[in-house]
Design an enzyme around this catalytic site. Structure first.
Site, PDB file in Angstrom:
ATOM      1  N   CYS A 197       5.017  10.693 -14.449  1.00  0.00           N
ATOM      2  CA  CYS A 197       5.781   9.598 -15.061  1.00  0.00           C
ATOM      3  C   CYS A 197       7.247   9.979 -15.208  1.00  0.00           C
ATOM      4  CB  CYS A 197       5.184   9.251 -16.419  1.00  0.00           C
ATOM      5  SG  CYS A 197       3.542   8.515 -16.319  1.00  0.00           S
ATOM      6  N   CYS A 357      16.546  18.761  -7.121  1.00  0.00           N
ATOM      7  CA  CYS A 357      15.712  17.661  -7.606  1.00  0.00           C
ATOM      8  C   CYS A 357      15.903  17.579  -9.115  1.00  0.00           C
ATOM      9  CB  CYS A 357      14.245  17.869  -7.223  1.00  0.00           C
ATOM     10  SG  CYS A 357      13.496  19.352  -7.930  1.00  0.00           S
TER      11      CYS A 357
END
Length: 398
Positions: A197, A357
């Site tokens: 999530c 990232c």
């Protein structure tokens, strides 16, 4: 199929309790006897997050006598969009503490046992053995498999939920009564194969939908009411607003609960992939053979590139939605899924490629893939979170 109540009735209710739980006492399938069972029940909630929050609130409101809360984390501002047992003033507090306060505000008579720890192969059996059933709202696969394995070994119900974006899943895994978690999901996926999530996002209200179903299943198990989700996987699509029940079966050859399962093996071992912890090949000196650029060095290199003294591509391998939240100026986007599919680096053309990232997991994978194709790729450990912490605090964390 209806099953016997999981918990025997506790003491008689007081006059005040009869008033408080009157709407339960009116239910033919629950009634006075069921409310006494709830008062005597011991329920463990793993994770005081998106799923654990609504489950905790409804278990407390239902009058569960003892609730254990497992969580080693602290409250962050990004949690508040869905984790409704925590408030703005709780940011920085241990989640088990703010969760306990939320339960006490609803049900002062409920005993809350705080387990501020991350379950592991040593502690899981000891913690879970003290409870009648477990609600599993963990946000990572190792914990889910560990809890599933421990529940199967103890023979207690494992009420499990999962959410991602606008979708949710719920089931009750129960070795001996139906499939366990590993019967249906036999192996842990490799790291970053399934976005979390924190990467893909989640609608907060979907957590409420799934968490309330988990609490309902717990109440049904304790009281023997209705037909619990053993042998069925409930799949929720919030965008279509549908709920579908998918039949699931026990695997006779399951490494966790099958006839030939080894009860002496290390807890959780049977569900691990051999490559689950692999992040890259080892160099001759035993370190990971992956060149790295720290965020402070990256800031210096970007300044040199702006001045025309350096030439490289800063590649962002996150998802587009993450980039909308925060970005390092001068980076180009190519999600790691496209790197896996063999896409070329935009503007690569033989230049060095520095990859980042969110925190480092996906960039490490991308660097390994690119270097295997002959690209001079370098990793940024810690990703944009490290950049925000150590270089530019104006870049939001998430």
């Amino acid at each position: 199929m209806a099953r016997p109540p999981l918990v025997p009735p506790g003491p008689e209710l007081t006059a005040a309790e009869r008033t408080r739980f009157a709407r339960h006492l009116l239910l033919p399938d629950l009634g006075l006897d069921g409310q006494r069972r709830l008062r005597a029940a011991r329920v463990l909630v793993v994770g005081a997050g998106g799923l654990g929050s609504p489950a905790l609130l409804y278990l407390a409101a239902a009058g569960v006598g003892t609730i254990g809360v497992v969580d080693d984390d602290v409250v962050e501002s990004t949690n508040l969009q869905r984790q409704v047992v925590h408030g703005v003033d709780d940011v920085g507090r241990a989640k088990v503490d703010s969760a306990a306060d939320a339960v006490a505000a609803i049900s002062p008579d409920t005993v809350v046992v705080r387990h501020r720890e991350r379950l592991d192969a040593v502690t899981a059996m000891e913690v879970l053995a003290d409870y009648d059933l477990v609600l599993d709202g963990a946000d990572n696969f190792p914990t889910r498999y560990l809890v599933g394995d421990a529940c199967a070994r103890l023979g207690i119900p494992h009420v499990w939920g999962s959410v991602y974006r606008f979708d949710g899943q719920v089931s009750v895994w129960w070795a001996g009564e139906g499939p366990c978690y590993a019967c249906v999901f036999p192996q842990q996926p490799p790291p970053d194969a399934v976005p979390s999530c924190a990467v893909g996002g989640v609608l907060g209200a979907v957590c409420a939908s799934v968490g309330s179903v988990m609490a309902t299943e717990a109440v049904k198990l304790v009281t023997g009411s209705g037909e619990v989700l053993v042998g069925r996987l409930l799949v929720h699509d919030a965008l279509r607003q549908t709920w579908d029940a998918v039949p699931v079966r026990r695997d006779p050859g399951c490494a966790v609960c099958g006839a030939s399962a080894d009860a002496t093996r290390p807890l959780g071992w049977a569900t691990q992939r051999e490559d689950a912890c692999a992040a890259g090949d080892l160099a001759d000196d035993g370190s990971l053979g992956r060149p790295e650029v720290g965020v402070e060095e990256l800031a210096r290199l970007l300044a040199e590139r702006d001045a025309g003294r350096a030439d490289f591509v800063l590649l962002d391998v996150r998802e587009p939605g993450e980039r909308d939240v925060a970005a390092i100026p001068g980076s180009v986007l190519l999600p790691v899924g496209e790197v896996r599919a063999g896409a070329s680096v935009p503007g690569g053309d033989g230049r060095r490629v520095v990859v980042h990232c969110k925190a480092g997991g996906r960039s490490a994978e991308a660097v390994d893939l690119l270097r295997a194709r002959g690209v001079d790729a370098w990793d940024v450990p810690g990703g944009i979170l490290a950049w925000s912490r150590d270089v530019d605090p104006s870049v939001p964390g998430y």
